[in-house]
Design an enzyme around this catalytic site. Structure first.
Site, short mmCIF file in Angstrom:
data_model
loop_
_atom_site.label_atom_id
_atom_site.label_comp_id
_atom_site.label_asym_id
_atom_site.label_seq_id
_atom_site.Cartn_x
_atom_site.Cartn_y
_atom_site.Cartn_z
N LYS A 55 -5.49 -13.57 -5.17
CA LYS A 55 -4.75 -12.51 -4.48
C LYS A 55 -4.69 -11.26 -5.34
CE LYS A 55 -2.08 -15.91 -1.99
NZ LYS A 55 -0.86 -16.72 -1.87
N GLN B 34 5.08 -17.84 -3.48
CA GLN B 34 3.94 -18.75 -3.51
C GLN B 34 4.42 -20.19 -3.31
OE1 GLN B 34 0.66 -17.76 -3.81
NE2 GLN B 34 0.10 -19.91 -3.56
N ASP C 257 3.36 -12.93 4.29
CA ASP C 257 2.83 -14.26 4.62
C ASP C 257 3.23 -14.69 6.03
OD1 ASP C 257 1.16 -15.28 2.70
OD2 ASP C 257 2.72 -16.28 1.53
#
Ligand code: NAD
Length: 276
Positions: free
Chosen positions: A49, A92, A115
């Protein structure tokens, strides 16, 4: 005929388009990834990322905690929510089991939830309202669109996770697909997969879907990532490509699409923030 749906090719095309959009902006957008604990796979994903974020022209902040109490982590997220210089926030996954995943994810402002995992963004997705869509389902739709796949067909998804299968079910339904969602308790999985015009598999079991479970001429999206002796395998046997009309490879299929979709979400989040 080349039967591969090439995620790296689609990613590169979309990356160039995104870069053009980003250079038009006056500000430099910032993505923050929060990680807690030591998960070797997470480290690899965070690094991917970071690389892509810097490549497209974002600022990337990696906030890593070896360990942190839930209340303190929530305060950190709230600070980021209130900071106008931060455009995207990711927590995460997986988080250590001591932390309440849903509570933490739902602390993220839905306008910075790149996300697409907050409850509000899930409701918006179901209702076809403008929000931020989870990256893997978004990437799967992008690759199917790139290859001009007609979605108004019989689609079978295997795997009902909140990250992939469940949001994808709603997204495809909203695109007029006739969707069946299979899972670990589905009896006679083959009777469903064999009937699918489009088969999407997101389970995490090496070669769960064998060639004889696939319909002739179907389109297969293999989401699975299974590591064995340093090699990557999908959830679908490679030889299924002999029967299918198109298939995504592992690696080089859905993986690259997930990362570019995240980068697209950062720009979308910024545009949503400007409107609100
Ligand atoms: P998950 O473990 O949360 O969910 C797995 C799903 O598979 C569950 O819904 C379960 O019911 C179903 N399942 C398990 N065994 C089954 C069986 N025998 N038959 C039918 N269904 C079964 O996993 P996830 O987060 O959705 O990820 C699935 C896979 O996709 C993993 O390999 C993961 O690494 C991969 N993944 C890849 C990307 C990418 O960018 N390529 C992104 C996310 C996930």
């Amino acid at each position: 005929m080349n039967k591969i749906m090439d995620g790296r090719l689609v990613r590169d095309t979309r990356k160039e388009e995104l870069k053009k959009e980003i250079t038009k902006l006056k500000e430099k957008l910032t993505l923050v990834v929060i990680s807690v604990g030591e998960d070797p796979a997470s480290k690899v994903y965070v690094h991917e990322k970071e690389k892509m974020a810097c490549d497209v022209g974002y600022q990337f902040i990696n906030m890593h905690f070896d360990d942190i109490e839930e209340d303190k982590l929530i305060k950190e997220i709230e600070k980021l929510n209130n900071d106008v210089n931060i455009n995207g926030i990711i927590v995460q996954l997986p988080l250590p089991k001591t932390l309440n995943k849903n509570k933490i994810l739902n602390t993220i402002s839905p306008l910075k939830d790149v996300d697409g995992l907050t409850d509000l963004n899930f409701i918006k997705l179901i209702r076809k309202e403008k929000g931020l869509i989870p990256c893997t389902p978004k990437g799967i739709l992008s690759i199917l669109d790139y290859y001009k796949v007609d979605l108004s067909k019989k689609v079978v998804i295997v795997g009902r996770s909140e990250l992939v299968g469940l949001p994808l079910f709603h997204l495809l339904l909203n695109r007029n697909a006739t969707v069946t969602l299979c899972h670990s308790k589905t009896k006679d999985l083959k009777s469903y997969t064999k009937d699918a015009d489009i088969l999407i598999v997101a389970v995490g079991k090496k070669e769960l879907i064998s060639r004889d479970m696939v319909k002739d001429g179907s389109i297969i999206v293999d989401v699975g990532i299974n590591r064995e002796n340093g090699k990557l395998y999908g959830d679908v046997e490679n030889s299924s490509l002999e029967v299918a009309s198109f298939m995504t490879p592992v690696p080089g299929g859905v993986g690259p699409m997930t990362v570019i979709s995240l980068m697209e979400n950062v720009l979308e989040a910024y545009l949503l923030q400007k409107k609100n």
